[in-house]
Enzyme design. Sequence first.
Site, mmCIF file in Angstrom:
data_model
loop_
_atom_site.group_PDB
_atom_site.id
_atom_site.type_symbol
_atom_site.label_atom_id
_atom_site.label_comp_id
_atom_site.label_asym_id
_atom_site.label_seq_id
_atom_site.Cartn_x
_atom_site.Cartn_y
_atom_site.Cartn_z
ATOM 1 N N ARG A 1 11.798 -0.520 11.556
ATOM 2 C CA ARG A 1 10.631 -0.224 12.382
ATOM 3 C C ARG A 1 10.587 -1.158 13.585
ATOM 4 N NH1 ARG A 1 5.432 0.179 8.481
ATOM 5 N NH2 ARG A 1 4.537 -0.746 10.356
ATOM 6 N N ARG A 3 -9.011 1.425 9.306
ATOM 7 C CA ARG A 3 -8.545 0.076 9.626
ATOM 8 C C ARG A 3 -9.574 -0.709 10.428
ATOM 9 N NH1 ARG A 3 -2.625 0.837 9.351
ATOM 10 N NH2 ARG A 3 -1.472 -0.943 10.078
ATOM 11 N N ARG A 44 0.055 -8.091 13.794
ATOM 12 C CA ARG A 44 -0.523 -7.110 12.860
ATOM 13 C C ARG A 44 -1.406 -7.816 11.827
ATOM 14 N NH1 ARG A 44 4.963 -4.706 11.225
ATOM 15 N NH2 ARG A 44 3.904 -3.576 9.573
ATOM 16 N N ARG A 84 12.134 -6.378 3.568
ATOM 17 C CA ARG A 84 12.129 -4.935 3.865
ATOM 18 C C ARG A 84 13.146 -4.628 4.969
ATOM 19 N NH1 ARG A 84 6.397 -2.212 4.972
ATOM 20 N NH2 ARG A 84 6.441 -3.075 7.050
ATOM 21 N N LYS A 120 0.840 -1.214 0.000
ATOM 22 C CA LYS A 120 0.000 0.000 0.000
ATOM 23 C C LYS A 120 0.867 1.253 0.000
ATOM 24 C CE LYS A 120 -2.031 -0.877 3.968
ATOM 25 N NZ LYS A 120 -1.398 -2.145 4.389
HETATM 26 P P1 AMP Z 1 1.423 0.874 9.386
HETATM 27 O O1 AMP Z 1 2.616 1.738 9.153
HETATM 28 O O2 AMP Z 1 0.240 1.295 8.571
HETATM 29 O O3 AMP Z 1 1.714 -0.592 9.279
HETATM 30 O O4 AMP Z 1 0.986 1.131 10.910
HETATM 31 C C1 AMP Z 1 1.851 0.808 11.979
HETATM 32 C C2 AMP Z 1 1.066 0.737 13.292
HETATM 33 O O5 AMP Z 1 0.454 2.012 13.556
HETATM 34 C C3 AMP Z 1 -0.088 -0.242 13.298
HETATM 35 O O6 AMP Z 1 0.329 -1.570 13.591
HETATM 36 C C4 AMP Z 1 -0.972 0.344 14.392
HETATM 37 O O7 AMP Z 1 -0.431 0.085 15.684
HETATM 38 C C5 AMP Z 1 -0.831 1.836 14.147
HETATM 39 N N1 AMP Z 1 -1.844 2.332 13.172
HETATM 40 C C6 AMP Z 1 -1.617 2.863 11.942
HETATM 41 N N2 AMP Z 1 -2.763 3.212 11.353
HETATM 42 C C7 AMP Z 1 -3.750 2.889 12.230
HETATM 43 C C8 AMP Z 1 -5.169 2.974 12.203
HETATM 44 N N3 AMP Z 1 -5.819 3.473 11.135
HETATM 45 N N4 AMP Z 1 -5.850 2.539 13.293
HETATM 46 C C9 AMP Z 1 -5.237 2.049 14.370
HETATM 47 N N5 AMP Z 1 -3.897 1.913 14.459
HETATM 48 C C10 AMP Z 1 -3.155 2.326 13.402
#
Ligand code: AMP
Length: 192
Positions: free
Chosen positions: A139, A88, A150, A127, A13
């Site tokens: 990360r 999400r 996740r 990654r 994404k």
């Molecule tokens: P990502 O970079 O999109 O994989 O997000 C990393 C982490 O940020 C996720 O595992 C969640 O802990 C938090 N996070 C990001 N976007 C959301 C969202 N829309 N709702 C809840 N938690 C989020």
Amino acid sequence: MRLIFLGPPGAGKGTQAKLLTERYGIPQLSTGDMLRTAVAQATEVGKRAKAVMDAGQLVSDEIVNEIVSDRIDAPDCAKGFILDGYPRTVPQAVALDRMLEEKGLKLDAVIELKVDETALVRRMENRVTETVAAGGTVRSDDNPEAFRRRLQEYREKTAPLSEHYARTGRLKTVDGMADVHTVTAEIEKILA
Ligand code: AMP
């Protein structure tokens, strides 16, 4: 152009959103990036989010809804935006629908990247390897345990969103297993 990308962690994404920002001149709004910035700056939100994120769980809907609502009011979103990692949960999708309606805005498309889940762990590991090789910082949630969590959060809370958007005829699906440029071409066909 206002877009949402759906798909499990590691589906690509972020990569696709970045490519489209250049093509359409609109920003990529990644709630994950915004939250990581908040954590790095140790803001109130960052302090509340850090442990939850490190465990691979979802931050509360209230926090992310507010972050997104404020962000899309910024001048650089006037021509549109690409939401990456938000909504999400179904309540977030409902909040977004309401938020956009209040702001007089409409979504153009919701694009779901379909991927084979067994390939995702490999992608995450690649990654990490590439980031380390490039001298970057990995990360804190890119480790097998948090990644599995996740994926589980995705299956339980985010996968039902496809249904939410399909019901209203807004969902478009793309094969996210193809190479990056093929996926971009498929997305551009949908948006044309
Ligand atoms: P990502 O970079 O999109 O994989 O997000 C990393 C982490 O940020 C996720 O595992 C969640 O802990 C938090 N996070 C990001 N976007 C959301 C969202 N829309 N709702 C809840 N938690 C989020």
